[in-house]
Design a protein around this motif. Structure first.
Motif, short mmCIF file in Angstrom:
data_model
loop_
_atom_site.label_atom_id
_atom_site.label_comp_id
_atom_site.label_asym_id
_atom_site.label_seq_id
_atom_site.Cartn_x
_atom_site.Cartn_y
_atom_site.Cartn_z
N ASN A 147 0.79 -1.24 0.00
CA ASN A 147 0.00 0.00 0.00
C ASN A 147 0.82 1.28 0.00
O ASN A 147 0.44 2.25 -0.64
N CYS B 101 2.12 2.05 -3.40
CA CYS B 101 1.01 2.43 -4.28
C CYS B 101 0.52 3.84 -3.95
O CYS B 101 0.26 4.66 -4.84
N GLN B 102 0.43 4.11 -2.66
CA GLN B 102 0.01 5.45 -2.23
C GLN B 102 0.99 6.51 -2.76
O GLN B 102 0.59 7.54 -3.31
N LEU C 211 1.09 6.01 -7.03
CA LEU C 211 -0.18 6.11 -7.77
C LEU C 211 -1.19 7.02 -7.08
O LEU C 211 -2.25 7.32 -7.64
N GLY C 212 -0.90 7.38 -5.80
CA GLY C 212 -1.86 8.18 -5.04
C GLY C 212 -3.07 7.36 -4.62
O GLY C 212 -4.13 7.92 -4.35
N ARG C 213 -2.92 6.03 -4.60
CA ARG C 213 -4.05 5.14 -4.26
C ARG C 213 -3.60 4.05 -3.32
O ARG C 213 -2.49 3.53 -3.46
N ARG C 214 -4.47 3.67 -2.38
CA ARG C 214 -4.23 2.49 -1.55
C ARG C 214 -5.26 1.44 -1.91
O ARG C 214 -5.98 1.59 -2.88
N GLY C 215 -5.36 0.41 -1.07
CA GLY C 215 -6.36 -0.63 -1.32
C GLY C 215 -5.75 -1.74 -2.15
O GLY C 215 -6.26 -2.11 -3.20
N LYS D 245 -7.59 -4.63 -3.78
CA LYS D 245 -8.35 -4.37 -5.02
C LYS D 245 -7.43 -4.08 -6.20
O LYS D 245 -7.69 -4.51 -7.32
N ILE D 246 -6.36 -3.33 -5.94
CA ILE D 246 -5.59 -2.85 -7.11
C ILE D 246 -4.47 -3.80 -7.53
O ILE D 246 -3.93 -3.67 -8.62
N ASN E 31 -3.58 -5.34 -11.24
CA ASN E 31 -4.12 -4.48 -12.31
C ASN E 31 -3.01 -3.59 -12.85
O ASN E 31 -2.56 -2.67 -12.16
N THR F 285 -1.09 -0.72 -14.50
CA THR F 285 -1.38 0.70 -14.69
C THR F 285 -0.08 1.38 -15.18
O THR F 285 0.83 0.67 -15.61
#
Ligand code: URA
Length: 260
Positions: A199, A202-203, A206-210, A213-214, A217, A219
């Motif tokens: 996480n 990714c944070q 990509l500016g995203r956690r989770g 789910k991710i 995938n 990107t």
């Protein structure tokens, strides 16, 4: 209470006591801290004291990081720029700068979170239990950090080059300060594919956690394909997720084979 010891000496003494088997921090004499005089004179702080404010108030630490990272023309210069960067408090509590391991120029670059205890001691990323699992995972698809050829090699680093105290999560400010160095690190190592482990990376990228789910995938970031995966430390805690990590490794292998 102020200590006469600097951070490194205090940490080294503590580590030594833990190695000798100490499990409790108990003094010889009880101290009633409520008894301490309220107006006790504050200890003088010399400007050179190691606990002084790390960031001069007129400097934006992220802007300083951006300029230092942009100046670095190769990986050695980038490591030196990080070593000279004085605006991140984590540096003060760490034993070593943990820059990278593996082969620069490898097709795959792995971005982890931050050094743990073993990495901090040895100055290399992913050398503890999670790192050993990572090495076994990569070996399953024919990748090794010590391979000579870029086809079978990986290059490994972390978002943070210094160990956070008690392995706590990095703060958003710490990530923001380190991100220019990470971006430059990726540009200089020039991998074809970036793998984000867990996480925190990714944070940061990509500016995203989770991650549940991710993961898996594909990107893009910084103009390169990116594959988010479970962090090996998370896999040690939740081994039932290893089947997803295996699926992601196979996806990585398939992508590498398609492009050879
Ligand atoms: N976990 C990470 O994310 N990086 C390391 O280097 C070690 C453990």
């Amino acid at each position: 209470m102020e200590s006469a010891l600097d951070h490194h000496t205090a940490l080294a003494l503590l580590a030594w006591q833990i190695e000798l088997g100490a499990t409790e921090a108990i003094g010889d004499m009880p101290v009633n801290r409520f008894d301490l005089p309220r107006d006790a004179p504050k200890a003088a702080r010399s400007p050179a004291a190691p606990h002084r404010a790390a960031v001069p108030p007129d400097k934006d630490p992220v802007a300083v990081a951006r300029a230092a990272a942009a100046d670095a023309q190769d990986l050695a210069a980038l490591a030196a720029a990080l070593d000279a960067y004085e605006h991140c408090e984590l540096k003060r509590g760490a034993r070593n700068l943990v820059f990278a391991d593996g082969r620069p120029g490898a097709r795959v670059m792995i971005l982890g979170e931050a050094p743990g205890r073993d990495e901090d001691m040895r100055g290399k990323p992913f050398v503890g239990r999670a790192g050993q699992l990572l090495d076994r995972m990569l070996a399953e698809i024919g990748l090794r950090r010590d391979a000579d050829d870029p086809e079978h090699a990986v290059y490994i680093t972390n978002i943070l080059p210094w160990r956070p105290p008690q392995n706590r999560d990095p703060t958003p400010q710490e990530i923001a300060m380190m991100l220019p160095f990470v971006e430059r690190h990726v540009a200089l190592a020039a991998p074809e594919i970036l793998v984000l482990m867990g996480n925190i990376s990714c944070q940061a990228v990509l500016g995203r956690r989770g991650i549940t789910k991710i993961r898996g995938n594909w990107t893009e970031a910084w103009g390169r394909p990116v594959l988010p995966m479970f962090h090996p430390a998370g896999l040690l805690r939740n081994p039932h997720n290893k089947r997803f990590a295996w699926a992601d490794l196979l996806a990585l292998q398939a992508r590498l084979e398609k492009k050879t």
